[in-house]
Design a protein around this motif. Sequence first.
Motif, mmCIF file in Angstrom:
data_model
loop_
_atom_site.group_PDB
_atom_site.id
_atom_site.type_symbol
_atom_site.label_atom_id
_atom_site.label_comp_id
_atom_site.label_asym_id
_atom_site.label_seq_id
_atom_site.Cartn_x
_atom_site.Cartn_y
_atom_site.Cartn_z
ATOM 1 N N UNK A 36 0.869 -1.167 0.000
ATOM 2 C CA UNK A 36 0.000 0.000 0.000
ATOM 3 C C UNK A 36 0.906 1.217 0.000
ATOM 4 N N UNK A 37 0.798 2.035 -1.040
ATOM 5 C CA UNK A 37 1.696 3.167 -1.220
ATOM 6 C C UNK A 37 0.925 4.475 -1.231
ATOM 7 N N UNK A 38 1.396 5.442 -0.481
ATOM 8 C CA UNK A 38 0.795 6.777 -0.490
ATOM 9 C C UNK A 38 1.401 7.579 -1.637
ATOM 10 N N UNK A 39 0.536 8.244 -2.371
ATOM 11 C CA UNK A 39 0.966 9.023 -3.535
ATOM 12 C C UNK A 39 2.027 10.049 -3.169
ATOM 13 N N UNK A 40 1.894 10.686 -2.013
ATOM 14 C CA UNK A 40 2.849 11.743 -1.660
ATOM 15 C C UNK A 40 4.255 11.193 -1.449
ATOM 16 N N UNK A 41 4.385 9.962 -0.951
ATOM 17 C CA UNK A 41 5.715 9.384 -0.751
ATOM 18 C C UNK A 41 6.325 8.913 -2.069
ATOM 19 N N UNK A 51 -0.343 14.764 -7.605
ATOM 20 C CA UNK A 51 -1.328 14.741 -8.692
ATOM 21 C C UNK A 51 -0.791 13.972 -9.895
ATOM 22 N N UNK A 52 0.477 14.200 -10.255
ATOM 23 C CA UNK A 52 1.088 13.464 -11.372
ATOM 24 C C UNK A 52 1.107 11.964 -11.083
ATOM 25 N N UNK A 53 1.421 11.598 -9.850
ATOM 26 C CA UNK A 53 1.436 10.181 -9.469
ATOM 27 C C UNK A 53 0.036 9.606 -9.628
ATOM 28 N N UNK A 54 -0.982 10.305 -9.112
ATOM 29 C CA UNK A 54 -2.350 9.811 -9.194
ATOM 30 C C UNK A 54 -2.828 9.622 -10.622
ATOM 31 N N UNK A 77 -3.610 11.884 1.623
ATOM 32 C CA UNK A 77 -2.976 11.547 0.343
ATOM 33 C C UNK A 77 -3.586 10.226 -0.129
ATOM 34 N N UNK A 78 -3.812 10.094 -1.417
ATOM 35 C CA UNK A 78 -4.383 8.866 -1.934
ATOM 36 C C UNK A 78 -3.456 7.694 -1.685
ATOM 37 N N UNK A 79 -4.035 6.595 -1.238
ATOM 38 C CA UNK A 79 -3.299 5.353 -1.053
ATOM 39 C C UNK A 79 -3.638 4.430 -2.212
ATOM 40 N N UNK A 80 -2.599 3.770 -2.734
ATOM 41 C CA UNK A 80 -2.764 2.836 -3.849
ATOM 42 C C UNK A 80 -2.370 1.448 -3.389
#
Length: 86
Positions: A36-41, A51-54, A77-80
């Motif tokens: 599980x990865x946070x977009x900000x990290x 935003x670019x990551x998302x 931050x969105x988690x993926x």
Amino acid sequence: MPTPAGRNGSIARPSLSETQARLLSYLCDRVDGTAYLKAKYVADDLDLSSKEVGINMGILADRTDDVTIEQWGRSSSTTWKVSAGE
């Protein structure tokens, strides 16, 4: 110009942008099983904006079989959820 190879020797598809290929390589190198990865990290590691990551995670979710990508949660931050391909 050669395309980045992932840990398993998979090659980024030519239809991916340079940013998407970098992100895919990053994911393949760091995810073994499920993570599980946070977009900000991820953004900090790749010198991108969250935003670019998302945007690019969503594109990769549709264009690659190397990893399975699901948007998992939204808080600060969105988690993926990223699972390694088989």
